[in-house]
Structure formats: C-alpha cells, structure tokens
Design an enzyme around this catalytic site. Sequence first.
Site, PDB file in Angstrom:
ATOM      1  N   ARG A  95       0.841  -1.203   0.000  1.00  0.00           N
ATOM      2  CA  ARG A  95       0.000   0.000   0.000  1.00  0.00           C
ATOM      3  C   ARG A  95       0.872   1.248   0.000  1.00  0.00           C
ATOM      4  O   ARG A  95       0.515   2.271   0.587  1.00  0.00           O
ATOM      5  CB  ARG A  95      -0.924   0.000   1.216  1.00  0.00           C
ATOM      6  CG  ARG A  95      -0.178  -0.043   2.565  1.00  0.00           C
ATOM      7  CD  ARG A  95      -1.119   0.250   3.702  1.00  0.00           C
ATOM      8  NE  ARG A  95      -0.430   0.237   4.980  1.00  0.00           N
ATOM      9  CZ  ARG A  95      -0.921   0.760   6.090  1.00  0.00           C
ATOM     10  NH1 ARG A  95      -2.093   1.355   6.069  1.00  0.00           N
ATOM     11  NH2 ARG A  95      -0.252   0.696   7.212  1.00  0.00           N
ATOM     12  N   ASP A 127      -6.527  -3.731   0.989  1.00  0.00           N
ATOM     13  CA  ASP A 127      -7.137  -2.698   0.141  1.00  0.00           C
ATOM     14  C   ASP A 127      -6.146  -1.624  -0.278  1.00  0.00           C
ATOM     15  O   ASP A 127      -6.462  -0.754  -1.091  1.00  0.00           O
ATOM     16  CB  ASP A 127      -8.360  -2.080   0.810  1.00  0.00           C
ATOM     17  CG  ASP A 127      -8.045  -1.378   2.128  1.00  0.00           C
ATOM     18  OD1 ASP A 127      -6.863  -1.066   2.385  1.00  0.00           O
ATOM     19  OD2 ASP A 127      -8.983  -1.150   2.917  1.00  0.00           O
ATOM     20  N   GLY A 128      -4.930  -1.654   0.292  1.00  0.00           N
ATOM     21  CA  GLY A 128      -3.905  -0.699  -0.112  1.00  0.00           C
ATOM     22  C   GLY A 128      -4.069   0.692   0.461  1.00  0.00           C
ATOM     23  O   GLY A 128      -3.319   1.599   0.110  1.00  0.00           O
ATOM     24  N   ARG A 178       6.288  10.200   3.543  1.00  0.00           N
ATOM     25  CA  ARG A 178       7.373   9.890   4.467  1.00  0.00           C
ATOM     26  C   ARG A 178       8.720  10.110   3.799  1.00  0.00           C
ATOM     27  O   ARG A 178       8.895   9.830   2.611  1.00  0.00           O
ATOM     28  CB  ARG A 178       7.250   8.433   4.922  1.00  0.00           C
ATOM     29  CG  ARG A 178       8.329   7.984   5.888  1.00  0.00           C
ATOM     30  CD  ARG A 178       7.998   6.628   6.491  1.00  0.00           C
ATOM     31  NE  ARG A 178       8.058   5.549   5.513  1.00  0.00           N
ATOM     32  CZ  ARG A 178       7.606   4.311   5.750  1.00  0.00           C
ATOM     33  NH1 ARG A 178       7.030   4.031   6.907  1.00  0.00           N
ATOM     34  NH2 ARG A 178       7.709   3.374   4.830  1.00  0.00           N
ATOM     35  N   ASP A 258      11.687  -7.127   7.639  1.00  0.00           N
ATOM     36  CA  ASP A 258      11.368  -6.103   6.644  1.00  0.00           C
ATOM     37  C   ASP A 258      11.213  -4.733   7.282  1.00  0.00           C
ATOM     38  O   ASP A 258      11.037  -3.737   6.563  1.00  0.00           O
ATOM     39  CB  ASP A 258      10.097  -6.473   5.871  1.00  0.00           C
ATOM     40  CG  ASP A 258       8.908  -6.733   6.769  1.00  0.00           C
ATOM     41  OD1 ASP A 258       8.954  -7.723   7.523  1.00  0.00           O
ATOM     42  OD2 ASP A 258       7.942  -5.955   6.716  1.00  0.00           O
TER      43      ASP A 258
END
Length: 484
Positions: A95, A127-128, A178, A258
């Site tokens: 996402r 849903d991203g 970000r 990750d």
Amino acid sequence: MSVASEPTVVLDNRFARALPEMAVAWQAEATPAPRLLVLNEPLAAELGLDAAWLRTPDGLGLLSGTTVPDGATPVAQAYAGHQFGGYVPRLGDGRALLLGEFVDADDRPRDLHLKGSGRTPFARGGDGLAVVGPMLREYIVSEAMHAMGIPTTRALAVVATGRDVRRETMQPGAVLARIAGSHLRVGSFQYASAQAQAAGDLGLLRRLADHAIARHHPGAADAANPYLALYEAVISVQASLLAQWMLVGFVHGVMNTDNMTISGETIDYGPCAFMETFDPATVFSSIDHGGRYAYGNQPTVAAWNLARFAETLLPLLADEGEHAVQLATQALHGFGPQFDAAWSAGMRAKLGVRGDVDDEVARTLINDLLVLLQQNRTDYTSFFRELSRSVRGESTIAAGFDDWLARWRALGPDADAMDRVNPLYIPRNHLVEEALDAAMNDDLEPVQRLIRAVTAPYDARPGLERYAAPAPPDFGAYRTFCGT
C-alpha cells in the site's frame, strides 16, 4: 495521472534504475477530496520544498502521489521478510509507493515515500489504503523520535483523501508522505538473495549490496572486504539505534526483518508505543501474543534479524561457505558489546554520572536502579526528570529508593546535563489516543498541541504539565494496532 507544473521539484529514480528487478512501476489511486491535515514545514525546507506550494492543489497532488514531476517514476518496492519469525518470500510495498529521491540541503539523497496510496501488485489481499489515525500516529511519533536525536524516517505530511476506508468500522482515509535515507531493509536483501539462488546468479544481490554501500556506508567500499564492512556497519548502526530506543522506553512492536533498515533509521510506526511503568516484559502490539517484541527482547530480536541479514550476504563474503560463515559470525558477535556500550553510556548520561566514575560502580548502580524501577512500578520517563529536580532540592523521590539515592548522590550527578538527555515530553499513549480521537472528528488542535510538546522534548514550558504526566489510573491497559 496529471503532471506537476512546479519546476523546482526534482525526483530522481536511482533505486529503480539500479535495481529494476525490485521495482514495479505503479501509480497512486485518485483522492476524491484531498485535504492537508498536517505539514512538516521545517522538513520541507530541508528538502528545498516551498511549504506554501505544498498547500496548493499541485502540492497536495505530490503529497498524495496523484501529481508527480516530469521524469519521476513512482515504484512499489519488492522485499521479503520474517514476520514474527515466519519467512514470507514476497512482501513488498502493498500500500505504498516510492515516488523518487530528493537531494536535501546537505547533499544527501532522501526518499519520498507514500503509505496508503492504494493497492499495488504486492497488496496480498489488502485494500492498499490507510486511515487518518495511524498515519497521524506515525507523524507524531516519528517527529518525537527525531527531536530526541534518534535516527528515524520522518513524516512530511498527512493528507486526508476524502475516501472512507473499511476497518472495524468505516474510517476516514489518509495518505502519509514519508522521508527516509532510503527504504532498503534486511528484507530487501532476503528478496534479492532468494532471486539469486533461484537464478544461480549473484548479479542482483551484488548490485543491491553495492547500492547500499554507496547510499549509506560509503567507507565500506574502501575496505579489503567491502561486503563484510557493509555488514559490520549495519551491525553498528543497529546496535546504536536499539540502545537509543530503549533509553527512552520505546517499544517498536513489530521488529520483523522487513522493518530493519540498512541505514539504521527507525521505520514503521504501526503498533509502537512508549513504556510508562518500567517492565522489560512490556508489550503493546495487539498481535504480539507471545511477547516476541517486548521492550526487553528488542536487542535479542535485532541480533536475530542481523543473523538473517548475514545469511543473505554469505555468497558475497567469501568464495568458501565455511569461511563466509566464520566471518559473519565473528562480526555478529560484535553486536552485543556495541549495544551494551551504547546502552551503558546512555544510562550514565541519564543519571548524570561523570566520566571518571568507575565502570563497575556505574554498571552496578544502573542495574540496581532497573530492579527498583520494576519493583516499585515507577514511571520510567518521569523518574529521571524527578531525579534531576531532587538534586536541586525541588522534588523528593518516592520511598523505596533511599539506599540507591545515597549511592547515586555520592557520585555528584550533574542535574543540568541530565535534563539535556532525559525527555520531559514523549508521545504518551493516552495523549496520542486523545489527539487521534479528536482528529477522527476533524479537530486537529490536540494533534498540533501534542506535536509542539514532543518536538521540544527537553524544555519545560508552562501550561504543558499534563503532557509530562503519566496516564490517569482509569486509562487501563494499552494495546496498539498495526493500522492495516
């Protein structure tokens, strides 16, 4: 997708050029009614961005990914990872999008990355999208971490999309913009390693390692074994980062591979929180049922993640497998001593202990204090500010610490030095929830007040007393959620 007309915004796509096998060109989903919620104007200035322009429709388009500069190529990045110890070979930006890289005022490359910009090929059924609360949480906490000098990704802006998103209930959607040194992570190397094994070709893995060296640890390029030097550099920055987290009581909550960066920056502020009552077993994440990522377990988990990183680098470290394992093992053995040294130096500073005090005396004092803090269920952050006030005769420490206090005072602690490293204001859990609840109802003033407090964490200011106080007794046990 429209094209921005603002000529000063330049986004390079060096990641996609260097590692096309790990970059899927993609576009952000449209935002029906974008509205700026918060903008980090000091960070915008560092990046050479005009804050006034960022508030325009084209600026909001950049911050939400729907308007990008000429030449920019937004991509979803591929990576793998161990999530709660279980390996997942294909994670990636489900996402999120890397819009490109800026060069900031200090000539450093910085990623502009989005969260909540829509589904990508890595979405895995999600849903991203993202919602206002978790995106504002990341803004608040990451800026607090930055203000305390802790390496971190930073939030440039949160934009409401005008689209409702279904979670437990329908909630207002948002996109976070970000900034990071990069989004290279241990999981990036796990993905490249798997591709190398499948293809019988180290080309991608080597290019990724070379890219990481050039981007973050350029000194490694001149070493006799550059890839071993890269590994040692990542060990060092992670040892330092973990010590800094723990010195302020931070619990990351989801230390999957990750979520461990090659740069040594903190990434992913999902189920994170700050410990109040001191307890190494503190867990806030609603999905961490076994306490894998508890406050006191964080150094052990970091070392485990770094071992997984070593596994990906073995073919680059030496031609002979056993020798490569020996090199990696010897390097990893340096993590514990480096963490311990950073932690001990930080605790000495928090206690105002002079540099000429014997290490064993200081170590015993620190260890005894941690036992007392846990036994007395003491608020971790408040305690150290109370200590400095007690030196000045402005406060009295609660009963139960008398013998320890006598030993500590005999060392002549420096109260002013303590106040420079012990935050008075952190994003306390009840204040964060209060601010986010208000923001979900279109009242952003509590968010702004909290940001003003935590971005000057060491400076006592009249009227902010409640921002330095522990949660009220009726706040109860706190649980955080990843926000997906």
